[in-house]
Design an enzyme around this catalytic site. Structure first.
Site, PDB file in Angstrom:
ATOM      1  N   HIS A   1       0.830  -1.207   0.000  1.00  0.00           N
ATOM      2  CA  HIS A   1       0.000   0.000   0.000  1.00  0.00           C
ATOM      3  C   HIS A   1       0.868   1.262   0.000  1.00  0.00           C
ATOM      4  O   HIS A   1       0.530   2.254  -0.642  1.00  0.00           O
ATOM      5  CB  HIS A   1      -0.911   0.013   1.234  1.00  0.00           C
ATOM      6  CG  HIS A   1      -1.896  -1.115   1.273  1.00  0.00           C
ATOM      7  ND1 HIS A   1      -1.759  -2.196   2.116  1.00  0.00           N
ATOM      8  CD2 HIS A   1      -3.027  -1.337   0.555  1.00  0.00           C
ATOM      9  CE1 HIS A   1      -2.767  -3.022   1.930  1.00  0.00           C
ATOM     10  NE2 HIS A   1      -3.550  -2.541   0.983  1.00  0.00           N
TER      11      HIS A   1
ATOM     12  N   LYS B   1      -0.627  -7.016  -7.890  1.00  0.00           N
ATOM     13  CA  LYS B   1      -0.733  -8.328  -7.244  1.00  0.00           C
ATOM     14  C   LYS B   1      -2.112  -8.938  -7.513  1.00  0.00           C
ATOM     15  O   LYS B   1      -2.246 -10.127  -7.758  1.00  0.00           O
ATOM     16  CB  LYS B   1      -0.492  -8.202  -5.742  1.00  0.00           C
ATOM     17  CG  LYS B   1       0.063  -9.447  -5.235  1.00  0.00           C
ATOM     18  CD  LYS B   1      -0.310 -10.031  -4.015  1.00  0.00           C
ATOM     19  CE  LYS B   1      -1.219 -10.684  -3.242  1.00  0.00           C
ATOM     20  NZ  LYS B   1      -2.553 -10.546  -3.208  1.00  0.00           N
TER      21      LYS B   1
END
Ligand code: PAF
Length: 284
Positions: A37, A152
């Site tokens: 993040h 991802k």
């Protein structure tokens, strides 16, 4: 860092920034923030004047109640990390703000058929309807110029890109590279649920991907190789595929060129995903 949970205040904040001529970058998350993040926040800071991050554990994208209940929630830590990364506004909407009267009232559903029906969509029915619906709402309320998602979740990124194309959202979707731990494991909020032994087995995912990335072969050979590596590592394989990166259609042995390898499997009941680039060569 400003923190908002009310939709109207969040809409007003984003609107005010746009009216003042500042571009708004959006980083949607479900919290349990990690270095993956952080890389999204950095990309958002570099590309936009103002960064809005959202934390909302969206129940509509969990096919399994237990998975939802066990999803890690670390708001204190998330708040600190977002502030350290220079996020300007952290939005933490309540369930009732996002989906009023849920689950008694069925909210509007955005459904990306086709690429949303395979792989994760096939194994977790309703998952991408939940993702597409919440992302559409986050876009509608925020009105960002850019939105940042990790590679991802490669299929999620493809679903979001199609959603933007099909519904005409004026937002540039930015895919950010996978962040890995030193041992190669792709960062995921779910990794905290792995014991050290399970984590060792989970490394089969990145091992399979780096092996096929280092060689060129027919699509079916690459598929079989990945499956063998995953099986040997003790991973309960959900899929190991080689696909066109845009359409996610599995590659045939008559194709050649750059493709994406997608792998997913369970380790001690934890579902893990990973993906990476690969080159297929045509059968002679
Ligand atoms: O990738 C995630 O964390 C979620 O699927 C998203 C995009 C925030 C939607 O809930």
């Amino acid at each position: 860092m400003r923190e908002l949970s009310d939709i109207e205040a969040w809409r007003q904040f984003a609107h005010g920034e746009r009216v003042a001529g500042r571009s708004v970058g959006l980083v949607p998350t479900m919290g349990a923030l990690h270095q993956g993040h952080v890389s999204l926040f950095r990309a958002a800071k570099a590309a936009s004047d103002v960064v809005i991050a959202t934390i909302f554990v969206n129940p509509r994208q969990f096919a399994d109640e237990n998975d939802l209940a066990r999803y890690p929630r670390t708001l204190e830590h998330d708040r600190e990390l977002a502030a350290e990364c220079g996020v300007d506004c952290l939005v933490t909407p309540t369930l009732d703000e996002m989906w009023p009267d849920y689950p008694d009232c069925t909210p509007t559903t955005v459904s990306v058929r086709g690429i949303g029906d395979v792989f994760e969509g096939a194994d977790r029915p309703g998952h991408f309807d939940g993702v597409a619906s919440v992302v559409a709402k986050l876009f509608a309320v925020t009105g960002p110029s850019h939105a940042f998602f990790g590679e991802k979740d490669f299929q999620q990124l493809a679903v979001v890109r199609q959603l933007v194309r099909d519904l005409g959202f004026d937002v540039e979707v930015v895919g950010c590279p996978i962040v890995r731990d030193e041992d190669g494991l792709a960062l995921s909020s779910r990794n905290v649920r792995l014991s050290s032994e399970a984590r060792r087995r989970a490394l089969g995912l990145s091992r399979a991907l780096s092996y096929v990335a280092s060689t060129s072969a027919r699509a079916s050979t690459l598929r079989a190789t990945m499956r063998t590596i995953l099986d040997d590592a003790g991973i309960d394989v959900a899929y190991a595929e080689v696909v066109d990166p845009r359409t996610l259609r599995p590659s045939g042995d008559d194709e050649s060129g750059p493709r994406r390898a997608l792998v997913a499997g369970f380790v001690d009941g934890v579902r893990l995903l990973d993906n990476g680039p690969v080159t297929v060569v045509r059968e002679n």
